[in-house]
Design a protein around this motif. Structure first.
Motif, short mmCIF file in Angstrom:
data_model
loop_
_atom_site.label_atom_id
_atom_site.label_comp_id
_atom_site.label_asym_id
_atom_site.label_seq_id
_atom_site.Cartn_x
_atom_site.Cartn_y
_atom_site.Cartn_z
N GLU A 139 94.37 25.38 19.27
CA GLU A 139 94.75 24.45 20.33
C GLU A 139 95.09 25.27 21.57
OE1 GLU A 139 98.03 20.92 21.21
OE2 GLU A 139 97.59 21.57 19.16
N VAL A 140 94.38 25.00 22.67
CA VAL A 140 94.52 25.80 23.89
C VAL A 140 94.82 24.90 25.07
CG1 VAL A 140 93.34 27.37 25.48
CG2 VAL A 140 92.96 27.58 23.01
N GLY A 141 95.79 25.28 25.86
CA GLY A 141 96.07 24.62 27.13
C GLY A 141 95.69 25.54 28.27
N LEU A 142 94.96 25.00 29.26
CA LEU A 142 94.50 25.79 30.40
C LEU A 142 95.08 25.19 31.67
CD1 LEU A 142 92.59 28.16 31.19
CD2 LEU A 142 90.77 26.47 31.40
N PHE A 143 95.82 25.99 32.44
CA PHE A 143 96.56 25.50 33.59
C PHE A 143 96.34 26.41 34.80
CE2 PHE A 143 98.74 24.27 29.77
CZ PHE A 143 99.06 22.94 29.98
N ASN A 144 96.21 25.82 35.99
CA ASN A 144 96.18 26.57 37.25
C ASN A 144 95.26 27.78 37.20
OD1 ASN A 144 98.11 24.85 38.40
ND2 ASN A 144 99.80 26.07 37.59
N SER A 145 94.06 27.60 36.67
CA SER A 145 93.17 28.72 36.41
C SER A 145 91.74 28.40 36.83
CB SER A 145 93.21 29.10 34.92
OG SER A 145 94.49 29.56 34.54
N GLU A 146 90.90 29.44 36.81
CA GLU A 146 89.47 29.29 37.08
C GLU A 146 88.66 30.00 35.99
OE1 GLU A 146 88.10 29.90 41.27
OE2 GLU A 146 90.19 30.58 41.51
N LEU A 147 87.59 29.35 35.56
CA LEU A 147 86.56 29.98 34.73
C LEU A 147 85.30 29.98 35.57
CD1 LEU A 147 87.18 28.09 31.36
CD2 LEU A 147 88.01 30.36 31.96
N TYR A 148 84.85 31.15 36.02
CA TYR A 148 83.73 31.17 36.97
C TYR A 148 82.87 32.40 36.73
CZ TYR A 148 86.17 34.78 39.67
OH TYR A 148 86.78 35.95 40.05
N ALA A 149 81.60 32.28 37.14
CA ALA A 149 80.64 33.39 37.08
C ALA A 149 80.54 34.00 35.69
CB ALA A 149 81.00 34.46 38.12
N ASN A 150 80.49 33.14 34.68
CA ASN A 150 80.19 33.54 33.31
C ASN A 150 78.86 32.93 32.91
OD1 ASN A 150 83.00 34.69 32.48
ND2 ASN A 150 83.46 32.69 33.35
N GLY A 151 78.37 33.26 31.69
CA GLY A 151 77.21 32.57 31.18
C GLY A 151 77.51 31.10 30.95
N THR A 152 78.55 30.81 30.17
CA THR A 152 79.14 29.49 30.01
C THR A 152 80.62 29.62 30.33
OG1 THR A 152 77.57 28.68 28.36
CG2 THR A 152 79.75 27.67 28.35
N GLY A 153 81.18 28.65 31.04
CA GLY A 153 82.60 28.75 31.38
C GLY A 153 83.48 28.64 30.15
#
Length: 321
Positions: free
Chosen positions: A160-174
């Motif tokens: 279980e993962v919570g993602l906050f105030n972040s960016e996933l960018y410039a990857n193969g898949t985010g």
């Protein structure tokens, strides 16, 4: 997730997005805020002078041997390159939950005024959250800019993962979620400019009990086959929540969202057009959505969602079924 830990570590104000201002808000981040040490948590600082640990790996090793919830704080003043973190079995009942938070000014305080960038090695996921047999993993990520991996974030197993105030960018898949992983993406999160994936440039979700809840923005991603923004298959559950935007993505099938093999998308905005699928492009069919009924019958049940300004070269500018 530990509600006390989340409430203490993050500012989780969820303001409704308003048009083009949305992307600017995600990129620019939110105002500085203070962080208190979560009650009972072991806290580790990584970075320059005055920090408790020189590297993330060293802090993780110390945290793994403590039964308390663990908070690892990363300064934003140094570069983290060739990052390949594997976070396994952060069980609340044994090793405790793990929070990885970036953006602190220095190790002398707990004032957050920015983000911390984690750059991958180009061939592996930047962060992997996983479990072994009969284990669970509970991880929270905050104020991180994650890029340069085959995937930005890979979640699997009973995690279980919570993602906050972040960016996933410039990857193969985010973001990829499989084998029963569950991820909640908060309002001030941008998944953008990921490309190179066959399926799911922004988000790829597969397998029964896997679940993704989107309050943030998936934009400007590409896939070479299907699901430029989001690809879901094999009974994955997607929740398009208030503030969730899927916009300006591209793929041959399902420029914005592609659903197949029993995948489900539910939800929508709490207000009129509180969620949006807009401006996506399919070079073949399904500019906004492509929903494939064979092999289990995919389905989308949504309300208060604006599906607008999507285009397809052949069938279904907005939705292809």
């Amino acid at each position: 997730m530990s509600s006390q830990l989340l409430a203490t570590v993050y500012s989780r104000a969820r303001q409704p997005h308003r048009g083009a201002i949305l992307v600017l808000a995600v990129v620019a981040g939110v105002a500085p805020f203070l962080v208190q040490d979560p009650a009972g948590a072991a806290t580790y600082h990584v970075g320059g002078a005055g920090c408790t640990h020189p590297t993330i790996a060293a802090a993780l090793l110390s945290a793994a041997f403590s039964p308390e919830d663990d908070l690892i704080i990363l300064t934003r003043t140094i570069s983290y390159t060739n990052v390949q973190l594997t976070l396994t079995n952060w069980n609340p009942a044994t090793t405790g939950t793990l929070t990885l938070a970036g953006g602190v000014d220095d190790c002398g305080g707990l004032t957050f005024s920015g983000t911390t960038t984690l750059a991958g090695n180009g061939s592996d996921p930047v962060i992997t959250v996983s479990t072994t047999a009969s284990q669970v993993s509970n991880v929270t990520l905050s104020r991180l800019r994650i890029h340069g991996g085959s995937r930005g974030l890979d979640v699997s197993g009973d995690s279980e993962v919570g993602l906050f105030n972040s960016e996933l960018y410039a990857n193969g898949t985010g973001l990829r979620v499989t084998s029963g992983g569950r991820v909640e993406i908060d309002t001030f999160v941008g998944i953008h400019d990921n490309s190179g994936a066959l399926f799911g440039g922004g988000i790829h979700c597969a397998d029964p009990t896997s679940e993704v809840t989107l309050h943030g923005v998936v934009y400007s991603n590409q896939a070479t086959s299907a699901g430029g923004g989001i690809f879901a298959s094999n009974f994955c559950q997607l929740n398009l929540a208030e503030g969730g935007y899927v916009q300006l993505n591209a793929a041959p099938l399902g420029g914005g969202i592609y659903l197949q093999t029993g995948a489900r998308m539910d939800g929508g905005g709490g207000a009129i057009y509180g969620a949006r699928v807009t401006g996506n492009i399919a070079s073949n069919a399904g500019g906004g959505f492509y929903i494939q009924g064979a092999s289990g019958g995919a389905r989308a049940t949504l309300s208060s969602v604006l599906i607008d300004d999507n285009t397809a070269a052949n069938l279904g500018g907005g939705v292809a079924l």
